[in-house]
Design a protein around this motif. Sequence first.
Motif: not given
Lengths: 519, 452
Positions: A196-197, A447, B319, B322, B330
């Motif tokens: 996940h980012g 994703f 997202h 990064r 988030c």
Amino acid sequence: MNAINQSGWRPEMGKGGDAAPATFTGNRALMLEEATIFEIGSTATTGVDLADAPAAPSRLGSLARSAPIGLPGLSEPETVRHYTRLSRQNYAIDLGLFPLGSCTMKHNPRLNERVARMPGFADVHPLQPVDTVQGALGVINELAVWLIELTGMHGVAMSPKAGAHGELCGILCIKAALEKRGEGHRKVVLVPESAHGTNPATAAFAGFQVEDIPATAEGRVDTAALKARLGPDVAAVMITNPNTCGLFERDLKEISDAVHATGGYVYCDGANFNAIVGRVRPGDLGVDAMHINLHKTFSTPHGGGGPGSGPVVLSEALSPFGPLPFTERHADGHITLVEEETVEDRHPDSFGRMVAFHGQMGMFTRALAYILSHGADGLRQVAEDAVLNANYVLRSLEDTLDAPFAASGPCMHEAIFSDAGLPDGFSTIDIAKGLIDEGYHPMTVYFPLVVHGAMLVEPTETESKAALDQFIGALRSVAERAKAGDASLKSAPYFAPRRRLDETLAARKPVLAWKDAVA
Amino acid sequence: MRYLPLTDTDRTAMLATIGAASIDDLFADVPEAARLDGPIHGLPNHASELSVERHMAALARQNTVAGDVPFFLGCGAYRHHVPASVDHLIQRGEYLTAYTPYQPEIAQGTLQMLFEFQSQVARLLGTDVANASMYDGSTACWEAIGMARRITRRSKAILSSGLHPHYVSVANTMAKYTGDTLETSLPTLAADTDIDALIAAIDDDTSCVVVQYPDILGRIADLTPLADVCHAKKALLIAVVTEPVALGAITSPGEMDADIVVGEGQSIGVGLQFGGPYVGLFGCKEKYVRQMPGRLCGETVDADGKRGFVLTLSTREQHIRREKATSNICTNSGLCALAFSIHMTLLGEAGLRGLAELNHAGASAAADRLAQVPGVELVTPVFFNEFTLKLPREARPIVRELADRGILAGVSLGRLYPGEDALENGLVVAVTETTTAEDLETLATALQEVLA
């Protein structure tokens, strides 16, 4: 009994709304347009009745407000109608299957809502004397115990407000532990490409340099590459298990041992804990810190984007570094709070406070009610049914959509597909938007990044077989339309409250607030 | 189990479709050593709704409910009346059980609500724009400090002594890891804020000054001179508002030229909830919007030309970016933001101003009454709905003694600043529209008895 239609009633597909006349209001029966509060409200209107203020001298000095604010008001009936009409433009779990991979959109039990609203939890101030909040501290303490037991860990930090906040908590524990060991020079955090980012963002935020770990062709971390990169400059590895390709990282224990042998720590992103709850304990795999998204595995509502809650379970090595505040239960059952005042005596290595007050109490009550409702047997069944449902989707659709890791073994809680089988001119976004017309929220798209045009489907355990069958049929139908070159798919959705929205325009000329005066 | 729809018949049929002999086959990738075959230590098996409700109710009963007793606590969390329709509306499944609005065609409800929320918050704080909310006020505050570092390329933040100590704690924690230098100081039990000291402290290395308004002792001061000096020195002024109801009665920080205004929105719509979930407010000048953390909703059109809303400027976010994101955040506090927005819509400008007036008048009357108690002194002559008293001896045991008598008398500064002798006689008292004249009299009488 066979006369009952178990597959669900399905109307014959009409030709859509192409022959539909325009309406005077712009409404279409139950699909109601709703203006903003700035267009329908006025600054003179209010929906509350207040008592008259007592006579008392003003003590605002020179700061008493003179200028208007511009806040529109509505009467109570108008308010209820405004927000009810808006709500009907949302998809939600209560309406249907919500197959968002990595998000665990399971049913939100209403008992949890009732419990959270008990005045003994909802109407309690965080700074009340500790003796007056023993039950609230009891909830935190009891939930902490179950989270530790379910994960096989040593301690837990309850205060993080969300998953990403929990990641930060875990990474700060690692940083504090390294500094205590005199190894603050370890600057590198290894993060898989499929993460996940939030993982790289968290590590960077805490001052680490992020390096990617490649994935193997079968969708798992490249253990050899990871081990080869370990060394005296590596602080931690952040790994998601089950990973974002929906696969269990078989080598996690081996990886943890290697990381520990070289002086690093293992952070586990617990977003996908739902797949293994009651069946696998991350503590047995050598994990040092893992956040748990209470809004995923433990069903607290997503609420259209929060509030979440992200307690972090910690290994024995990291527990001393966890943040304030936390609860301590004494032999007589009395619970005390370790805060700034007592930290030096009770918790001298704590890295400090992450948030005002105690964390997401309203989510703790919901999650605890959820855990007690399921019990040990029910939680294990949750993992089993979640994994069963995902594999059922995977195997039912692998002949229709490209499933890049279908040969890698069973998936865990989510099934991943790619756009590989789609003809030129069609992509994942078209499948997603086509699903909207079929009455579904799309799956997670694009994703993880390691799969081209990824479609990540997580059905969760709270879907019936009939619901899955209908979803599988719908997804197959949309995929087949794409494969047949059905150009109408390119303009989907047709039946949602809005057609495709211009996101480029929104970013190029941002309109982020209502600009005009209000009546 | 009532939440699990699959039957054993379903499971058998599905395993056959999958081609697996048993559920265990689906967990084949889990190494033997990591399989938990026994029960979870101490956790009973599944329970009925009734029995879980009873268990939770028993825990709830062990707490003193704010609404059941004379109640005077504030310091970052305030007890206000929330209209019944707010909680009714946020429990609609379409809001409660929706996800982040990443698919805008079927999330216009949440998106339009967020646009309205952002617009309300920006107007309330006096900023050009506001985001879709943060976790809470304390985390919004340290995010603002980080944003100021990125904008000014300086890393020294000066924190007012009037900033909530928990907010200072959070900022200190984060600064250890982000490389910010924080200048902090303790408040004094005095009428004046530290505005002059803050002005004197600003230098060419200062990224921002963080000031709370009203501050932790309830004091309010004109921020305009501070904003002017900040801007002359190319630093940013960050204002923190923990009681948004105040902005119905006093000039907003944005109107005094603060660059970033953050706050805790809990007062409007959310309730106390023992500290969370709350809703962080975050507004700023338009020119800084691309350095803002968190979600933003913006207006656009759809393929038919109809107005609609989307999440936008997401290249700031984790997202997409990064490790280069403006924050690792988030989520937002969507449902709390909805509660805030609904309550604010019910109030409207007229209601908010009336509510603020009611709070201020009640607090003003309370300050007069409590200052009549022998030995009690009002420290803060200028305030909104929260003020500080100086008691003749340490306040903390007095608060405990009053709690034993069923009165929640306020927040002792000893609780917030443990070990600081100069503050230990301080008691911060908050009064809202929920405080009655009887409550006040009960407190005044009991305080007089305890102090006698």
